[in-house]
Write an enzyme that holds these catalytic residues in place. Structure first.
Site, mmCIF file in Angstrom:
data_model
loop_
_atom_site.group_PDB
_atom_site.id
_atom_site.type_symbol
_atom_site.label_atom_id
_atom_site.label_comp_id
_atom_site.label_asym_id
_atom_site.label_seq_id
_atom_site.Cartn_x
_atom_site.Cartn_y
_atom_site.Cartn_z
ATOM 1 N N ILE A 58 23.329 -36.883 6.399
ATOM 2 C CA ILE A 58 22.434 -36.727 5.185
ATOM 3 C C ILE A 58 22.967 -35.283 4.810
ATOM 4 O O ILE A 58 22.829 -34.727 3.677
ATOM 5 C CB ILE A 58 20.761 -36.687 5.846
ATOM 6 C CG1 ILE A 58 20.572 -38.343 5.944
ATOM 7 C CG2 ILE A 58 20.099 -35.913 4.782
ATOM 8 C CD1 ILE A 58 19.366 -38.260 6.498
ATOM 9 N N GLN A 59 23.243 -34.522 5.540
ATOM 10 C CA GLN A 59 23.790 -32.920 5.406
ATOM 11 C C GLN A 59 25.023 -32.712 4.228
ATOM 12 O O GLN A 59 25.076 -31.754 4.074
ATOM 13 C CB GLN A 59 23.893 -32.055 6.441
ATOM 14 C CG GLN A 59 22.822 -31.875 7.569
ATOM 15 C CD GLN A 59 22.911 -31.623 9.112
ATOM 16 O OE1 GLN A 59 22.982 -30.524 9.334
ATOM 17 N NE2 GLN A 59 23.294 -32.587 9.778
ATOM 18 N N ASP A 114 30.255 -26.485 6.927
ATOM 19 C CA ASP A 114 30.318 -25.536 7.968
ATOM 20 C C ASP A 114 30.583 -24.214 7.783
ATOM 21 O O ASP A 114 30.084 -23.280 8.665
ATOM 22 C CB ASP A 114 31.567 -26.179 8.896
ATOM 23 C CG ASP A 114 31.442 -27.770 9.346
ATOM 24 O OD1 ASP A 114 30.286 -28.181 9.389
ATOM 25 O OD2 ASP A 114 32.438 -28.190 9.727
ATOM 26 N N MET A 142 24.374 -29.803 11.822
ATOM 27 C CA MET A 142 25.969 -29.891 11.850
ATOM 28 C C MET A 142 26.591 -28.890 11.985
ATOM 29 O O MET A 142 25.927 -27.630 11.961
ATOM 30 C CB MET A 142 26.339 -30.924 10.581
ATOM 31 C CG MET A 142 26.533 -32.344 11.153
ATOM 32 S SD MET A 142 27.311 -33.169 9.611
ATOM 33 C CE MET A 142 27.594 -34.920 10.376
ATOM 34 N N ARG A 192 10.237 -34.111 20.753
ATOM 35 C CA ARG A 192 11.100 -34.842 19.933
ATOM 36 C C ARG A 192 12.176 -34.558 19.316
ATOM 37 O O ARG A 192 12.329 -33.326 19.187
ATOM 38 C CB ARG A 192 10.043 -35.599 18.884
ATOM 39 C CG ARG A 192 8.858 -36.418 19.377
ATOM 40 C CD ARG A 192 9.187 -37.796 19.752
ATOM 41 N NE ARG A 192 7.997 -38.700 20.194
ATOM 42 C CZ ARG A 192 7.248 -38.594 21.246
ATOM 43 N NH1 ARG A 192 7.777 -37.697 22.247
ATOM 44 N NH2 ARG A 192 6.109 -39.382 21.226
HETATM 45 O O1 F6P Z 1 33.182 -30.456 8.874
HETATM 46 C C1 F6P Z 1 32.093 -31.230 8.365
HETATM 47 C C2 F6P Z 1 31.536 -31.829 9.604
HETATM 48 O O2 F6P Z 1 30.336 -32.755 8.812
HETATM 49 C C3 F6P Z 1 31.025 -31.184 10.873
HETATM 50 O O3 F6P Z 1 29.773 -30.515 10.423
HETATM 51 C C4 F6P Z 1 31.050 -32.299 11.914
HETATM 52 O O4 F6P Z 1 31.168 -31.653 13.019
HETATM 53 C C5 F6P Z 1 32.002 -33.319 11.171
HETATM 54 O O5 F6P Z 1 32.259 -32.994 9.944
HETATM 55 C C6 F6P Z 1 31.866 -34.801 11.426
HETATM 56 O O6 F6P Z 1 32.955 -35.394 11.094
HETATM 57 P P1 F6P Z 1 33.225 -36.846 10.879
HETATM 58 O O7 F6P Z 1 33.087 -37.023 9.145
HETATM 59 O O8 F6P Z 1 34.513 -37.096 11.003
HETATM 60 O O9 F6P Z 1 32.388 -37.720 11.527
#
Ligand code: F6P
Length: 346
Positions: A271-272, A141, A183, A264
């Protein structure tokens, strides 16, 4: 070695959502601690949960070999927040006490906490409780206050950009609007960078509240100007009506309803966060790890390793805890993107 010249025994844990580069950071701390400072390194399982449950093992140099390029974390992770009180579970208040007890029993001289905002907050609280703590910032993030960049971000930008690149050709073939949800939690860094790198026509991020009408107008205008397709990059954290659980899905539905243009959506998801770190992340994570070990050797505790103005440095955990680094709406990158015709929906 410390001031008392006894080799130190350090614990490493990884907490919060994983990201590419964590193992490179574990290796960076561990190898520097062992090779340069003669320390003993203990790997704690599954974030703060491992400290509560006393689950750990020694990490030797050979345990740290071959992990530089591995995604995920060899230690495991969890979202355990030992200071959080839900009021629903028994013994919640015992968790910090258990952590302190186990830190003593494990004979640790310092705890290295590799994680994101939540992890740094807990690290700070533990340091307030008297533990020696060093933080290492990681997250896709890029929203940790006090550091210009976190590892994991560059890898995620690469993955998201590749996904956007691939949407261009299919969008063009079908003359569609393609919405891609990226994300980033409450921050728009990942959407902004991948959106610019992938040539997104619209980029919506939480820090710049958009007007849906403006977005629709922009899309209609592109269609009127015979633009065959449009790529809309949406950060997962943008505001959507209560009950909608995906910003991308919601927006795609609204676009189709409002403009009648075939739309769409792609929700890129985890994956990120998966797979091998990019070379830049491997370097950053390794350097953060090495810098963490050096902070411990100098007994500079209660600090988080950081990258500021091109230098590896450190900041007090007390300054980092509880803050989030967000995109400034007047960030030069936003301004430049707008000057190129990218819409932020305002
Ligand atoms: O902080 C990394 C992150 O991938 C965020 O981008 C996303 O909102 C969150 O974690 C998802 O969290 P979890 O792994 O608990 O689903």
């Amino acid at each position: 070695m410390g001031k008392n010249s006894k080799p130190k025994r350090i614990g490493i844990l990884t907490a919060g959502g994983d990201c590419p580069g964590i193992n490179a950071a574990i290796r960076g701390v561990g190898k520097t601690a062992i090779v340069k400072y003669g320390m003993t390194v203990i790997g704690i399982s599954d974030g703060y949960a491992g400290l509560i449950n006393k689950e750990y093992r020694e990490l030797t140099e050979s345990d740290l070999s071959g992990i530089l390029t591995l995604g995920g974390t060899i230690l495991g992770t969890s979202r355990e927040k030992p200071f959080k009180r839900s009021g629903k579970k028994k013994d919640e208040t015992r968790k910090p006490l258990l952590i302190k007890e186990h830190y003593e029993q494990m004979a640790l001289d310092c705890l290295v906490c590799i994680g994101g905002n939540g992890t740094m907050k807990t690290a700070h609280m533990l340091s307030e409780e008297g533990l020696n703590v060093v933080g290492i910032p990681k997250t896709i993030d890029n929203d940790i206050w006090g550091t210009d960049i976190t590892f994991g971000f560059d890898s995620a930008v690469n993955i998201a950009t590749e996904a956007i690149d691939r949407l261009h050709s299919t969008a063009n073939s079908h003359k569609r609007i393609m919405v891609i949800e990226i994300m980033g939690h409450n921050a728009g860094w990942l959407a902004l960078y991948s959106g610019m790198a992938g040539g997104g026509d619209v980029i919506l991020i939480p820090e710049i509240p958009h007007d849906e009408k403006v977005v629709m107008e922009y899309l209609r205008k592109r269609a009127d100007n015979n633009k065959p397709y449009t790529i809309v990059v949406v950060a997962e954290g943008i505001k959507v009506p209560e009950g909608e659980n995906s910003a991308g899905r919601y927006l795609a539905k609204r676009i189709q309803e409002e403009t009648g243009l075939e739309t769409r959506e792609t929700v890129l998801g985890y994956i990120q966060r998966g797979g091998t770190p990019s070379p830049m992340d491997r370097v950053l994570a390794s350097r953060f790890g090495a810098a963490g070990a050096t902070l411990i050797a100098k007994e500079e505790y209660g600090r988080m390793v950081a990258h500021r103005d091109g230098q590896i440095t450190s900041v007090k955990l007390s300054e980092v805890a509880g803050k989030t680094k967000l995109v400034k709406p007047d960030d030069p990158m936003v301004k430049q993107a707008r000057e190129m015709g990218t819409s932020f929906g305002i």
